[in-house]
Scaffold this active site. Structure first.
Site, mmCIF file in Angstrom:
data_model
loop_
_atom_site.group_PDB
_atom_site.id
_atom_site.type_symbol
_atom_site.label_atom_id
_atom_site.label_comp_id
_atom_site.label_asym_id
_atom_site.label_seq_id
_atom_site.Cartn_x
_atom_site.Cartn_y
_atom_site.Cartn_z
ATOM 1 N N LYS A 1 0.776 -0.666 0.468
ATOM 2 C CA LYS A 1 0.269 0.268 -0.146
ATOM 3 C C LYS A 1 1.088 1.406 -0.245
ATOM 4 O O LYS A 1 1.879 1.531 0.880
ATOM 5 C CB LYS A 1 -0.991 0.042 0.806
ATOM 6 C CG LYS A 1 -1.388 1.154 1.143
ATOM 7 C CD LYS A 1 -3.182 0.928 0.128
ATOM 8 C CE LYS A 1 -3.947 2.330 0.364
ATOM 9 N NZ LYS A 1 -5.385 1.679 -0.573
ATOM 10 N N THR B 1 -4.099 6.379 4.670
ATOM 11 C CA THR B 1 -4.956 7.604 5.655
ATOM 12 C C THR B 1 -6.177 6.402 6.354
ATOM 13 O O THR B 1 -6.721 5.544 6.249
ATOM 14 C CB THR B 1 -5.197 8.661 4.987
ATOM 15 O OG1 THR B 1 -5.829 8.414 4.394
ATOM 16 C CG2 THR B 1 -4.045 9.142 4.552
#
Length: 227
Positions: free
Chosen positions: A36, A40
């Site tokens: 990834k 967030t």
């Protein structure tokens, strides 16, 4: 080999697509790991990496614990550039590139999932799509049957063609999208036709709803996108 998995919008199914692609490759006997680029809305370990491992049918790996599979994690649930700014940080794309290179020492294939849509900003100067162009990373693009997908997909194709990004294929996600069968069928047909108009000779592949739906034909189709 590094191949990016991005989408035409946020919440389009990138995480499921990345995990299922990795599972398909594992079942074909390939050495594969997912990464990834930026996460967030969570802390420490990437939530999406956890989902990848569940879909792959494996546990967390040592490279996950070393943060190589997600070197940039921010707590604020927003675009990466803003989430980083909320912590008085700035995303350095070299951090992502170095983590990918470290993973390449252990795996043949790295599937790099983006954050948000294809053109999400990593910082004030760099979009994710520009990072892919800079690093010469080919792309698998996740689209859907929901209204607006034709517009968003064509804009994404425009962005890819302008930057000379190699497109391996479109993953067509009908789950959680448009329930009108006529719209869903027509959207898929239109996007399939549009690929050739933009100069791309790659397929549109239907995304399975879950790992349990990954039959032999689905397995072959997903694995073929990677090659």
């Amino acid at each position: 080999m590094i191949i990016a998995v991005s989408g035409i919008d946020t919440g389009i199914g990138k995480t499921i697509a990345t995990g299922l692609l990795a599972r398909a490759l594992l079942l074909k006997g390939r050495s594969v790991i997912t990464q990834k680029a930026v996460q967030t809305g969570c802390e420490a370990l990437s939530d999406d990496i956890v989902v990848h491992r569940e879909l792959m049918g494996i546990g967390l790996q040592e490279v996950d614990r070393e943060s190589l599979t997600c070197p940039l994690v921010f707590a604020y649930p927003a675009s990466p550039h803003l989430a980083a700014a909320m912590e008085h940080r700035r995303i350095d794309p070299e951090v992502i590139a170095k983590a990918s290179k470290a993973l390449q020492r252990h795996y043949q294939i790295i599937l790099l999932e983006g954050a948000g849509g294809l053109m999400v900003p990593l910082n004030d100067e760099l979009l994710f799509v520009d990072y892919l162009a800079r690093e010469a990373v080919p792309l698998i693009l996740v689209t859907s049957s929901r209204l607006g997908s034709i517009n968003h997909t064509l804009l994404s194709l425009e962005a890819c063609r302008h930057r000379k990004i190699v497109l391996r294929g479109l993953l067509y996600n009908r789950f959680g999208g448009e329930e009108d069968a006529a719209i869903a069928v027509d959207t898929r047909r239109f996007l399939e036709r549009s690929l050739s108009l933009y100069g791309y000779r790659c397929p549109v592949v239907d995304l399975p709803d879950a790992a349990s739906d990954l039959g032999k034909s689905g397995l072959e189709a997903l694995a073929a996108l990677v090659g």
